[in-house]
Design a protein around this motif. Structure first.
Motif, PDB file in Angstrom:
ATOM      1  N   GLU A   9       4.025 -12.596 -15.232  1.00 37.12           N
ATOM      2  CA  GLU A   9       5.139 -11.732 -14.850  1.00 37.12           C
ATOM      3  C   GLU A   9       4.969 -10.396 -15.563  1.00 37.12           C
ATOM      4  OE1 GLU A   9       7.673 -11.784 -12.619  1.00 37.12           O
ATOM      5  OE2 GLU A   9       6.655 -13.561 -11.880  1.00 37.12           O
ATOM      6  N   PRO A  10       5.149  -9.312 -14.855  1.00 41.04           N
ATOM      7  CA  PRO A  10       4.961  -8.001 -15.478  1.00 41.04           C
ATOM      8  C   PRO A  10       6.171  -7.561 -16.291  1.00 41.04           C
ATOM      9  CG  PRO A  10       5.654  -7.721 -13.231  1.00 41.04           C
ATOM     10  CD  PRO A  10       5.487  -9.212 -13.445  1.00 41.04           C
ATOM     11  N   LEU A  11       5.930  -6.582 -17.123  1.00 38.39           N
ATOM     12  CA  LEU A  11       6.986  -5.858 -17.817  1.00 38.39           C
ATOM     13  C   LEU A  11       7.316  -4.666 -16.926  1.00 38.39           C
ATOM     14  CD1 LEU A  11       8.670  -5.367 -20.400  1.00 38.39           C
ATOM     15  CD2 LEU A  11       6.700  -4.087 -21.275  1.00 38.39           C
ATOM     16  N   ILE A  12       8.569  -4.443 -16.590  1.00 40.30           N
ATOM     17  CA  ILE A  12       8.975  -3.306 -15.755  1.00 40.30           C
ATOM     18  C   ILE A  12       9.412  -2.186 -16.708  1.00 40.30           C
ATOM     19  CG2 ILE A  12      10.518  -2.499 -13.922  1.00 40.30           C
ATOM     20  CD1 ILE A  12       8.560  -4.770 -13.052  1.00 40.30           C
ATOM     21  N   ILE A  13       8.765  -1.013 -16.586  1.00 38.91           N
ATOM     22  CA  ILE A  13       9.053   0.098 -17.498  1.00 38.91           C
ATOM     23  C   ILE A  13       9.249   1.397 -16.726  1.00 38.91           C
ATOM     24  CG2 ILE A  13       7.699  -0.954 -19.361  1.00 38.91           C
ATOM     25  CD1 ILE A  13       5.614   1.379 -18.782  1.00 38.91           C
ATOM     26  N   ASN A  14       9.863   2.357 -17.392  1.00 38.43           N
ATOM     27  CA  ASN A  14       9.888   3.744 -16.928  1.00 38.43           C
ATOM     28  C   ASN A  14       8.843   4.479 -17.757  1.00 38.43           C
ATOM     29  OD1 ASN A  14      12.027   3.736 -14.966  1.00 38.43           O
ATOM     30  ND2 ASN A  14      13.409   3.369 -16.676  1.00 38.43           N
ATOM     31  N   HIS A  15       7.740   4.861 -17.130  1.00 41.94           N
ATOM     32  CA  HIS A  15       6.636   5.523 -17.831  1.00 41.94           C
ATOM     33  C   HIS A  15       6.854   7.031 -17.802  1.00 41.94           C
ATOM     34  CE1 HIS A  15       2.573   6.833 -18.804  1.00 41.94           C
ATOM     35  NE2 HIS A  15       2.389   5.624 -19.301  1.00 41.94           N
ATOM     36  N   PRO A  16       6.591   7.734 -18.911  1.00 39.98           N
ATOM     37  CA  PRO A  16       6.843   9.175 -18.971  1.00 39.98           C
ATOM     38  C   PRO A  16       5.811  10.044 -18.258  1.00 39.98           C
ATOM     39  CG  PRO A  16       5.905   8.438 -21.039  1.00 39.98           C
ATOM     40  CD  PRO A  16       6.149   7.198 -20.199  1.00 39.98           C
ATOM     41  N   GLY A  17       4.706   9.463 -17.812  1.00 42.99           N
ATOM     42  CA  GLY A  17       3.660  10.230 -17.153  1.00 42.99           C
ATOM     43  C   GLY A  17       2.547  10.593 -18.120  1.00 42.99           C
ATOM     44  N   LEU A  18       1.417  11.048 -17.573  1.00 40.41           N
ATOM     45  CA  LEU A  18       0.226  11.355 -18.359  1.00 40.41           C
ATOM     46  C   LEU A  18      -0.473  12.579 -17.807  1.00 40.41           C
ATOM     47  CD1 LEU A  18      -1.384   7.791 -18.322  1.00 40.41           C
ATOM     48  CD2 LEU A  18      -0.477   8.914 -20.367  1.00 40.41           C
ATOM     49  N   GLU A  19      -1.138  13.309 -18.681  1.00 35.76           N
ATOM     50  CA  GLU A  19      -2.071  14.365 -18.293  1.00 35.76           C
ATOM     51  C   GLU A  19      -3.444  13.860 -18.703  1.00 35.76           C
ATOM     52  OE1 GLU A  19      -1.535  17.231 -16.663  1.00 35.76           O
ATOM     53  OE2 GLU A  19       0.589  16.735 -16.496  1.00 35.76           O
ATOM     54  N   LEU A  20      -4.343  13.689 -17.747  1.00 39.34           N
ATOM     55  CA  LEU A  20      -5.641  13.100 -18.010  1.00 39.34           C
ATOM     56  C   LEU A  20      -6.785  14.047 -17.681  1.00 39.34           C
ATOM     57  CD1 LEU A  20      -4.991   9.610 -16.368  1.00 39.34           C
ATOM     58  CD2 LEU A  20      -4.886  10.179 -18.804  1.00 39.34           C
ATOM     59  N   ALA A  21      -7.904  13.820 -18.348  1.00 41.08           N
ATOM     60  CA  ALA A  21      -9.155  14.518 -18.042  1.00 41.08           C
ATOM     61  C   ALA A  21     -10.262  13.477 -18.065  1.00 41.08           C
ATOM     62  CB  ALA A  21      -9.430  15.610 -19.057  1.00 41.08           C
ATOM     63  N   GLY A  22     -11.160  13.561 -17.098  1.00 44.05           N
ATOM     64  CA  GLY A  22     -12.246  12.595 -17.042  1.00 44.05           C
ATOM     65  C   GLY A  22     -13.138  12.809 -15.841  1.00 44.05           C
ATOM     66  N   TYR A  23     -13.718  11.738 -15.377  1.00 41.76           N
ATOM     67  CA  TYR A  23     -14.719  11.782 -14.313  1.00 41.76           C
ATOM     68  C   TYR A  23     -14.353  10.753 -13.254  1.00 41.76           C
ATOM     69  CZ  TYR A  23     -17.074  14.032 -18.182  1.00 41.76           C
ATOM     70  OH  TYR A  23     -17.379  14.871 -19.232  1.00 41.76           O
ATOM     71  N   SER A  24     -14.640  11.076 -11.985  1.00 47.86           N
ATOM     72  CA  SER A  24     -14.308  10.126 -10.922  1.00 47.86           C
ATOM     73  C   SER A  24     -15.478   9.942  -9.972  1.00 47.86           C
ATOM     74  CB  SER A  24     -13.071  10.582 -10.144  1.00 47.86           C
ATOM     75  OG  SER A  24     -13.385  11.662  -9.306  1.00 47.86           O
ATOM     76  N   ARG A  25     -15.396   8.850  -9.254  1.00 49.24           N
ATOM     77  CA  ARG A  25     -16.394   8.519  -8.238  1.00 49.24           C
ATOM     78  C   ARG A  25     -15.703   7.814  -7.083  1.00 49.24           C
ATOM     79  NH1 ARG A  25     -21.322   6.082 -11.885  1.00 49.24           N
ATOM     80  NH2 ARG A  25     -21.791   8.050 -12.932  1.00 49.24           N
ATOM     81  N   PRO A  26     -16.280   7.919  -5.894  1.00 54.31           N
ATOM     82  CA  PRO A  26     -15.758   7.109  -4.786  1.00 54.31           C
ATOM     83  C   PRO A  26     -16.182   5.658  -4.982  1.00 54.31           C
ATOM     84  CG  PRO A  26     -17.661   8.385  -4.059  1.00 54.31           C
ATOM     85  CD  PRO A  26     -17.373   8.796  -5.476  1.00 54.31           C
ATOM     86  N   VAL A  27     -15.318   4.765  -4.551  1.00 52.82           N
ATOM     87  CA  VAL A  27     -15.576   3.328  -4.667  1.00 52.82           C
ATOM     88  C   VAL A  27     -15.314   2.701  -3.305  1.00 52.82           C
ATOM     89  CG1 VAL A  27     -14.808   1.179  -5.752  1.00 52.82           C
ATOM     90  CG2 VAL A  27     -14.957   3.278  -7.111  1.00 52.82           C
ATOM     91  N   SER A  28     -16.211   1.839  -2.885  1.00 47.44           N
ATOM     92  CA  SER A  28     -16.095   1.155  -1.595  1.00 47.44           C
ATOM     93  C   SER A  28     -15.498  -0.232  -1.770  1.00 47.44           C
ATOM     94  CB  SER A  28     -17.480   1.032  -0.952  1.00 47.44           C
ATOM     95  OG  SER A  28     -17.422   0.202   0.191  1.00 47.44           O
ATOM     96  N   LEU A  29     -14.695  -0.626  -0.803  1.00 44.61           N
ATOM     97  CA  LEU A  29     -14.154  -1.984  -0.784  1.00 44.61           C
ATOM     98  C   LEU A  29     -14.984  -2.912   0.110  1.00 44.61           C
ATOM     99  CD1 LEU A  29     -10.374  -1.117  -0.591  1.00 44.61           C
ATOM    100  CD2 LEU A  29     -11.566  -2.182  -2.508  1.00 44.61           C
ATOM    101  N   GLN A  30     -16.022  -2.372   0.740  1.00 48.79           N
ATOM    102  CA  GLN A  30     -16.859  -3.173   1.629  1.00 48.79           C
ATOM    103  C   GLN A  30     -17.631  -4.226   0.841  1.00 48.79           C
ATOM    104  OE1 GLN A  30     -16.776  -2.889   4.870  1.00 48.79           O
ATOM    105  NE2 GLN A  30     -15.614  -0.998   4.985  1.00 48.79           N
ATOM    106  N   SER A  31     -17.592  -5.450   1.259  1.00 51.73           N
ATOM    107  CA  SER A  31     -18.375  -6.552   0.692  1.00 51.73           C
ATOM    108  C   SER A  31     -18.207  -6.692  -0.817  1.00 51.73           C
ATOM    109  CB  SER A  31     -19.864  -6.360   1.019  1.00 51.73           C
ATOM    110  OG  SER A  31     -20.056  -6.246   2.407  1.00 51.73           O
ATOM    111  N   GLY A  32     -17.038  -6.350  -1.346  1.00 47.03           N
ATOM    112  CA  GLY A  32     -16.807  -6.465  -2.783  1.00 47.03           C
ATOM    113  C   GLY A  32     -17.555  -5.451  -3.619  1.00 47.03           C
ATOM    114  N   ASP A  33     -17.979  -4.338  -2.986  1.00 44.20           N
ATOM    115  CA  ASP A  33     -18.730  -3.310  -3.720  1.00 44.20           C
ATOM    116  C   ASP A  33     -17.979  -2.814  -4.946  1.00 44.20           C
ATOM    117  OD1 ASP A  33     -20.841  -3.446  -1.948  1.00 44.20           O
ATOM    118  OD2 ASP A  33     -20.298  -1.609  -0.863  1.00 44.20           O
ATOM    119  N   ASN A  34     -16.642  -2.750  -4.858  1.00 42.98           N
ATOM    120  CA  ASN A  34     -15.844  -2.271  -5.994  1.00 42.98           C
ATOM    121  C   ASN A  34     -16.085  -3.107  -7.247  1.00 42.98           C
ATOM    122  OD1 ASN A  34     -14.431  -4.293  -4.380  1.00 42.98           O
ATOM    123  ND2 ASN A  34     -12.684  -3.979  -5.733  1.00 42.98           N
ATOM    124  N   LEU A  35     -16.353  -4.396  -7.090  1.00 35.33           N
ATOM    125  CA  LEU A  35     -16.579  -5.282  -8.229  1.00 35.33           C
ATOM    126  C   LEU A  35     -17.910  -5.001  -8.925  1.00 35.33           C
ATOM    127  CD1 LEU A  35     -15.210  -8.597  -6.710  1.00 35.33           C
ATOM    128  CD2 LEU A  35     -14.033  -6.976  -8.220  1.00 35.33           C
TER     129      LEU A  35
END
Length: 175
Positions: A9-35
């Motif tokens: 069971e999750p904890l339900i919270i009010n999150h204040p938000g975030l400012e993030l910096a980093g790197y991203s890539r596309p991820v495919s859901l085909q054939s479990g590629d995301n895993l």
């Protein structure tokens, strides 16, 4: 793993938000590629990108975030960002910035495990539980149109006897 991950069971919270910096890539859901793609991205990040990001932010260590965005159930993929908090905009060239808005979130802690392989499996199982059971069966909450994210903190730092992290799912009351 817990006796029954379906009892999470999750904890339900009010999150204040975030400012993030980093790197991203596309991820495919085909054939479990995301895993395969997400762990490979984390390995590449750990080898090449983590230390320059920490140095630019002036920190010896920091919590890290995995952000899932540009996702819709009808799509065959999404973008995944690995990032750290950066309120002062000190990230190095080549980093992307992403704001996570304040809002209500269901926070799921993965079960504590003792190995990196079991940790990856616990993360995948927790995501599966969220999307295949908890969200569809919730009488109160539905997925809100904001980014979901993972938070990796000291509980999964090298040398810890058990590894654990949190998954934040944006929610809103069901109509």
């Amino acid at each position: 793993m817990p006796a029954n991950i379906n009892d999470m069971e999750p904890l339900i919270i009010n999150h204040p938000g975030l400012e993030l910096a980093g790197y991203s890539r596309p991820v495919s859901l085909q054939s479990g590629d995301n895993l395969r793609q997400i762990p490979a991205f984390w390995n590449d990040y750990a080898e090449r990108l983590r230390q320059p990001l920490l140095a630019a932010l002036g920190r010896p260590h920091a919590a890290e975030y995995g952000v899932v965005y540009d996702f819709a159930p009808s799509q065959t993929g999404f973008r995944y960002m690995i990032a750290m908090e950066d309120r002062a905009s000190r990230a190095p060239d080549g980093c992307e910035r992403r704001a996570i808005p304040a809002g209500k979130y269901a926070v799921f802690a993965t079960p504590p495990v003792e190995s990196a392989a079991a940790f990856g499996a616990a993360i995948a199982q927790t995501w599966q539980h969220i999307h295949q059971q908890w969200l569809p069966e919730s009488a109160e909450w539905e997925h809100a149109p904001r980014d979901a994210f993972e938070r990796y903190d000291g509980r999964c730092a090298p040398g810890q006897p058990q590894l654990q992290m949190d998954i934040y799912i944006p929610i809103q009351p069901k109509c």
